[in-house]
Design a protein around this motif. Structure first.
Motif, mmCIF file in Angstrom:
data_model
loop_
_atom_site.group_PDB
_atom_site.id
_atom_site.type_symbol
_atom_site.label_atom_id
_atom_site.label_comp_id
_atom_site.label_asym_id
_atom_site.label_seq_id
_atom_site.Cartn_x
_atom_site.Cartn_y
_atom_site.Cartn_z
ATOM 1 N N UNK A 64 -16.444 -38.823 -40.106
ATOM 2 C CA UNK A 64 -15.859 -38.342 -38.845
ATOM 3 C C UNK A 64 -14.841 -37.242 -39.087
ATOM 4 N N UNK A 65 -14.007 -37.414 -40.106
ATOM 5 C CA UNK A 65 -13.001 -36.391 -40.409
ATOM 6 C C UNK A 65 -13.656 -35.090 -40.823
ATOM 7 N N UNK A 66 -14.735 -35.181 -41.612
ATOM 8 C CA UNK A 66 -15.427 -33.962 -42.030
ATOM 9 C C UNK A 66 -16.002 -33.222 -40.825
ATOM 10 N N UNK A 67 -16.635 -33.955 -39.905
ATOM 11 C CA UNK A 67 -17.221 -33.321 -38.719
ATOM 12 C C UNK A 67 -16.135 -32.647 -37.886
ATOM 13 N N UNK A 68 -15.010 -33.326 -37.707
ATOM 14 C CA UNK A 68 -13.904 -32.748 -36.938
ATOM 15 C C UNK A 68 -13.375 -31.482 -37.599
ATOM 16 N N UNK A 69 -13.207 -31.520 -38.908
ATOM 17 C CA UNK A 69 -12.680 -30.358 -39.631
ATOM 18 C C UNK A 69 -13.672 -29.199 -39.583
ATOM 19 N N UNK A 70 -14.976 -29.496 -39.722
ATOM 20 C CA UNK A 70 -15.982 -28.441 -39.677
ATOM 21 C C UNK A 70 -16.025 -27.804 -38.295
ATOM 22 N N UNK A 71 -15.959 -28.627 -37.248
ATOM 23 C CA UNK A 71 -15.956 -28.101 -35.881
ATOM 24 C C UNK A 71 -14.769 -27.166 -35.667
ATOM 25 N N UNK A 72 -13.593 -27.576 -36.149
ATOM 26 C CA UNK A 72 -12.397 -26.746 -35.993
ATOM 27 C C UNK A 72 -12.522 -25.439 -36.770
ATOM 28 N N UNK A 85 -12.756 -27.800 -47.806
ATOM 29 C CA UNK A 85 -14.214 -27.950 -47.882
ATOM 30 C C UNK A 85 -14.869 -27.469 -46.598
ATOM 31 N N UNK A 86 -14.315 -27.862 -45.446
ATOM 32 C CA UNK A 86 -14.878 -27.466 -44.155
ATOM 33 C C UNK A 86 -14.740 -25.964 -43.933
ATOM 34 N N UNK A 87 -13.580 -25.407 -44.332
ATOM 35 C CA UNK A 87 -13.370 -23.969 -44.181
ATOM 36 C C UNK A 87 -14.382 -23.186 -45.016
ATOM 37 N N UNK A 88 -14.612 -23.629 -46.244
ATOM 38 C CA UNK A 88 -15.583 -22.951 -47.111
ATOM 39 C C UNK A 88 -17.004 -23.096 -46.543
ATOM 40 N N UNK A 89 -17.307 -24.272 -46.009
ATOM 41 C CA UNK A 89 -18.638 -24.484 -45.429
ATOM 42 C C UNK A 89 -18.842 -23.568 -44.218
ATOM 43 N N UNK A 90 -17.802 -23.416 -43.395
ATOM 44 C CA UNK A 90 -17.897 -22.529 -42.236
ATOM 45 C C UNK A 90 -18.101 -21.081 -42.689
ATOM 46 N N UNK A 91 -17.426 -20.670 -43.756
ATOM 47 C CA UNK A 91 -17.577 -19.307 -44.261
ATOM 48 C C UNK A 91 -18.993 -19.059 -44.764
ATOM 49 N N UNK A 92 -19.582 -20.080 -45.377
ATOM 50 C CA UNK A 92 -20.978 -19.958 -45.829
ATOM 51 C C UNK A 92 -21.903 -19.745 -44.632
ATOM 52 N N UNK A 93 -21.675 -20.500 -43.563
ATOM 53 C CA UNK A 93 -22.513 -20.384 -42.368
ATOM 54 C C UNK A 93 -22.379 -18.998 -41.749
ATOM 55 N N UNK A 94 -21.155 -18.521 -41.629
ATOM 56 C CA UNK A 94 -20.927 -17.185 -41.054
ATOM 57 C C UNK A 94 -21.576 -16.122 -41.925
ATOM 58 N N UNK A 95 -21.453 -16.263 -43.242
ATOM 59 C CA UNK A 95 -22.084 -15.299 -44.148
ATOM 60 C C UNK A 95 -23.599 -15.280 -43.951
ATOM 61 N N UNK A 96 -24.186 -16.468 -43.838
ATOM 62 C CA UNK A 96 -25.638 -16.532 -43.633
ATOM 63 C C UNK A 96 -26.071 -15.912 -42.321
ATOM 64 N N UNK A 97 -25.252 -16.056 -41.272
ATOM 65 C CA UNK A 97 -25.603 -15.506 -39.961
ATOM 66 C C UNK A 97 -25.400 -13.999 -39.881
ATOM 67 N N UNK A 98 -24.549 -13.469 -40.733
ATOM 68 C CA UNK A 98 -24.266 -12.027 -40.689
ATOM 69 C C UNK A 98 -24.986 -11.258 -41.786
ATOM 70 N N UNK A 99 -25.909 -11.915 -42.463
ATOM 71 C CA UNK A 99 -26.732 -11.217 -43.438
ATOM 72 C C UNK A 99 -26.116 -11.068 -44.805
ATOM 73 N N UNK A 100 -24.957 -11.696 -45.037
ATOM 74 C CA UNK A 100 -24.353 -11.639 -46.358
ATOM 75 C C UNK A 100 -24.863 -12.792 -47.210
#
Length: 340
Positions: free
Chosen positions: A99-107, A306-321
């Motif tokens: 639950x904490x991971x999901x909350x942190x990833x959402x934020x 961990x959540x911040x890094x995971x979000x950065x990976x997702x953004x990178x994948x969506x922007x072609x990086x």
């Protein structure tokens, strides 16, 4: 005349009972006195457009007064993709750590203008690609790697980025198990037990951590860990304690904190105390770990990072990086308390 007035009164009452109709961009344009194209340019902050500041102010004020919220399809059309990130949660207990991971990833995703939607996978649930198409998700992420057929289906359903598609996360899980066992061995324990969760949805992660415990035992020249399965019931945990004490186990690596707290309860059924009779170490550092009797020694990791890094990976994948994610992002840390 009286009858017509009564009819009008009843129609007004019925109208008041109905919720207000959702405002549209046409409503915003009408109130602001501009075209719908201008509304789109202002609300989507369209680059390359010169909009007078007074016009921009009128549009924004009209949108606020009408409580206008653009449809997700309209935002997707303007941005070239939707803002939805779909998280696939496997069929497993949703404990405090998850639950904490999901909350942190959402934020973390909110900071990038993205919205997290969770899907609980299960035998009776809708197939993940169907859910992806229904919510118009741009990215799909999971706790475990997706097989090749699922990845292809997700891309066919409209996803622009799937993560992890072929990521091996076992290294970080093994590092956690190794850290648990090394701590106990360093405290003088030569016979180690491992508390395996009975729920099969947790089995892959649990076995990876067990591999880490086994490797640490081998490196220290001690016997392989004694594995006992348990759920979160006192009776099951007590049976696991019986298995360990019968084989002279003095220290137990639990799959997670909840399992460890169950083991402590099972020990009390036998009149045993930690760490004098059996040392116990968990994983996750959930809020109740410090309230256990005795307070639980555990392994924590920086969920926020961990959540911040995971979000950065997702953004990178969506922007072609090129997205990159390393096990070091988990950064496990030992939290010493009284149970081990």
């Amino acid at each position: 005349m009286v009858q017509r007035q009564e009819d009008r009164h009843r129609r007004c009452e019925r109208a008041m009972d109905r919720p207000a109709k959702r405002a549209t961009s046409a409503d915003v344009a009408r109130v602001a006195g501009v075209s719908r194209t201008t509304v789109s340019f202002v609300l989507n902050d369209k680059p390359g457009q010169t909009i007078p500041e007074e016009t921009r102010r009128r549009v924004l004020e009209a949108a606020r007064s009408l409580e206008y919220h653009p449809h997700s399809s309209a935002r997707a059309l303007a941005a070239g993709r939707s803002e939805i990130v779909l998280l696939s949660v496997p069929d497993m207990p949703i404990g405090p750590g998850t639950s904490r991971f999901i909350e942190e990833l959402a934020a973390a995703l909110v900071e990038h203008g993205l919205t997290l939607v969770t899907h609980l996978s299960g035998a009776r649930g809708r197939p993940l690609p169907d859910v992806c198409a229904t919510v118009n998700a741009s990215a799909v992420v999971g706790f475990e790697s997706f097989d090749a057929d699922t990845v292809r289906a997700l891309y066919s359903a409209g996803a622009e980025f799937v993560f992890p598609s072929q990521m091996d996360d076992s290294h970080s899980m093994r590092a956690i198990g190794r850290m648990q066992a090394e701590y106990l061995i360093g405290r003088g324990h030569r016979r180690i037990g491992y508390a395996m969760p009975a729920n099969r949805g947790l089995r892959t992660m649990a076995e990876d951590r067990l591999h880490g415990v086994t490797a640490a035992c081998a490196a220290a020249g001690v016997a392989p860990p004694v594995v006992a399965s348990t759920n979160l019931e006192v009776a099951a945990a007590a049976r696991a304690v019986t298995e360990w004490t019968a084989q002279s186990v003095t220290g137990v690596c639990a799959f997670n904190d909840e399992t460890a707290i169950a083991i402590l309860a099972g020990m009390r059924e036998h009149g045993l105390a930690a760490p004098a009779d059996l040392a116990v170490i968990g994983v996750d550092d959930v809020p109740t770990a410090r309230l256990a009797a005795p307070p639980l020694t555990t392994v924590s990791f920086a969920l926020h990072e961990l959540s911040r890094r995971r979000a950065e990976v997702i953004v990178a994948g969506l922007t072609g990086r090129e997205p990159s994610f390393t096990a070091e992002a988990i950064s496990p840390q030992l939290v010493e308390r009284s149970s081990a």
